[in-house]
Design a protein around this motif. Structure first.
Motif: not given
Ligand SMILES: O=P(O)(O)OC[C@H]1O[C@H](OP(=O)(O)OP(=O)(O)O)[C@H](O)[C@@H]1O
Ligand SMILES: NC(=O)CC[C@H](N)C(=O)O
Ligand SMILES: [Mg+2]
Length: 504
Positions: A256-258, A303-306, A332-336, A349-351, A366-376
């Motif tokens: 899905v993501y990693f 972007p980017e994974t989705s 860099a990637r925000t989720f990690i 700052r990223k998007l 479209v996103d690959d996943s919604i985890v904490r909802g921080t991005t969405s």
């Molecule tokens: O719901 P959240 O807690 O925000 O987590 C999910 C988001 O975090 C990841 O993106 P990330 O910015 O880490 O990396 P990417 O550039 O590879 O999409 C993932 O692709 C989602 O966009």
């Protein structure tokens, strides 16, 4: 979800390991480390917090001498982000051992206790990986004579019998060789590659095949669940299954993501699996949405994974696909990232939105996943601020409702936006007009189409079922207490004092 690399070569490996780690940077951004063995049989170590390009300066690279070595990029899931818990880890006995680990052990507290009482070994940090190395060292210490491959396989078997959780590991034993082993469920990935240089064979292990491709090794195969591969420093190759009833249950979240899309993990192209995810989710939208479907003007990835997923959805729905967000390549990637405050401030700052793609339009994000909802949450705000009329949202993964204990730092269910909420409630939380999640069966299918031999996955974040069988509510409560954001900040402050040695 750290990244690991190991090379047994015939010429200096420092640059190749460095390059391999840069290819795995997306798996861990907090710390990086490399250890080599020089021609006087000494370990040469450099590890520090930061990205690969920050950690290794020219003076470090010059010191990392030798034709064999292992490296690590870290995304902490145990202990803190302190450099004292960065990898590789080292113990001096028996022989001199060093290890890198991707994954997370679920019985670290018991292991530390067992090491102290039975093995009289002290583990100075809260890192599960340091315990793992000491357990391995303890069992290896039982063999009074020169080690045979069978002794090494028995050591891995005994290690497998006591450690629980997820682990893909590389270890080096001074005077002997490199050992690669993967947990009996094969939760975390590990691949083997090979190349011939001047008539001699060199081997490389890596978390993902992309590292082999770019460094110039041919993919040979994945390390099997419960398998150990021992390659002596004179190039002899040995392998054995060191666990009873090993069974492949790869982490579905890798797909899905990693993992990078150009990697192949357990016979599955990550890219192809994402294409299937997009197609199946597009078909679900086409089946279930009526008025909204007619409404959609444009499909936009986050972007980017989705991006690969969103393109397929647009194809299935026969709608235009537009890159409505620009990703700042220097963030860099925000989720990690380690804390919620940092994650939150980094998304903005990223998007950034391209206003013309949103003004007056009904958009399907479209996103690959919604985890904490921080991005969405922030992305939806940005879309609306840019003038979108209606904002629809599709997630290529189902609702994530349970913590992860196998190498993804999601320790509490309270931090998950879908915990205890329906899809409609999540839609309200993130502020969208309609939200669709992928069905779990379709997510499995997306991967299984590429390799029907995978019958089961670690999908615990979706199901709450933990395949190692040792994770219950009490355990999850304890993890939540120990690893919530506040507890982690405290751990980080304490752990800075734990460093015993590190070459600068
Ligand atoms: O719901 P959240 O807690 O925000 O987590 C999910 C988001 O975090 C990841 O993106 P990330 O910015 O880490 O990396 P990417 O550039 O590879 O999409 C993932 O692709 C989602 O966009
Ligand atoms: N994500 C991982 O693989 C983490 C490895 C190990 N548990 C650590 O925290 O360092
Ligand atoms: Mg993302």
């Amino acid at each position: 979800m750290c990244g690991i690399v190991g090379i047994i070569g015939n010429t200096p490996v420092n640059q190749a390991i460095y390059d391999g780690l840069t290819l795995l940077q997306h798996r861990g951004q907090d710390a990086a480390g490399i250890v080599t063995i020089d021609d006087e049989n000494r370990f040469r170590l450099r590890k520090a917090n930061g990205l690969v390009s920050d950690v290794f300066r020219q003076e470090h690279m010059l010191r990392l001498q030798g034709n064999v070595g292992i490296g690590h990029v870290r995304y902490p899931t145990a202990g803190s982000s302190s450099v004292s818990e960065a990898q590789p880890f080292y113990v001096n006995s028996p022989y001199g051992l060093t290890l890198v680990h991707n994954g997370n052990l679920t019985n670290n507290a018991e292991l530390k206790q067992m090491l102290f009482t039975l093995a009289k070994r002290h583990v100075n940090t809260n890192s599960d990986s340091e315990s793992l190395l000491n357990i391995f060292a303890h069992y290896l210490d039982q063999y009074p004579n020169a080690l045979t491959p069978q002794d090494i396989f028995d050591t891995v078997r005994q290690t497998n019998n006591v450690i629980k959780g997820a682990y893909a590991c590389l270890a080096m034993i001074i005077g002997y060789g490199m050992v690669a082993f993967r947990d009996p469920f094969g939760i975390r990935p590990l691949v083997l590659g090979k190349r011939e240089i001047n008539g001699k064979t060199e081997y490389m292990f890596a978390s993902e095949s992309v590292a082999l491709d770019v460094v110039g090794f041919d993919y040979v195969r994945d390390v099997q669940p419960g398998e150990a591969i021992y390659i002596s420093f004179d190039g002899q190759f040995h392998s054995a299954i060191c666990a009873d009833n090993p069974k492949l249950n790869p982490c579905i979240f890798e797909y899905v993501y990693f993992a990078r899309p150009d990697s192949v993990i357990d016979g599955v192209s990550v890219y192809a699996s994402r294409v299937h995810m997009g197609r199946l989710l597009g078909e679900k939208i086409a089946r279930e949405w009526q008025t909204e479907l007619a409404d959609i003007d444009v499909v936009i990835p986050i972007p980017e994974t989705s991006t690969d997923i969103a393109l397929q959805i647009a194809n299935v729905l026969n709608k235009p696909y537009r890159q409505g967000f620009v990703k700042n390549r220097y963030v860099a990637r925000t989720f990690i990232m380690p804390g919620q405050a940092q994650r939150k401030s980094s998304v903005r700052r990223k998007l950034n939105a391209i206003a013309t793609e949103f003004t007056g339009k009904n958009v399907l994000l479209v996103d690959d996943s919604i985890v904490r909802g921080t991005t969405s949450e922030q992305i939806v705000e940005m879309a609306r601020a840019a003038g979108a009329k209606k904002v629809y949202f599709a997630s290529a993964a189902p609702e994530i409702r349970y913590p992860n204990v196998y190498g993804i730092d999601m320790p509490t269910c309270q931090e998950l936006v879908a915990y205890d909420r329906t899809a409609e409630q999540v839609a309200e939380m993130i502020g969208v007009d309609k939200l669709v999640f992928q069905d779990l069966a379709d997510l499995f299918k997306s991967v299984q189409i590429e390799n029907p031999a995978i019958h089961n996955f670690d999908a615990s974040v979706f199901t709450g079922e933990y395949i190692t069988g040792d994770v219950d509510c009490a355990y999850l409560d304890a993890v939540a207490n120990a690893r919530n954001d506040k507890a982690k900040a405290k751990l980080a402050a304490q752990a800075t004092n734990l460093e015993i040695h590190n070459e600068r």
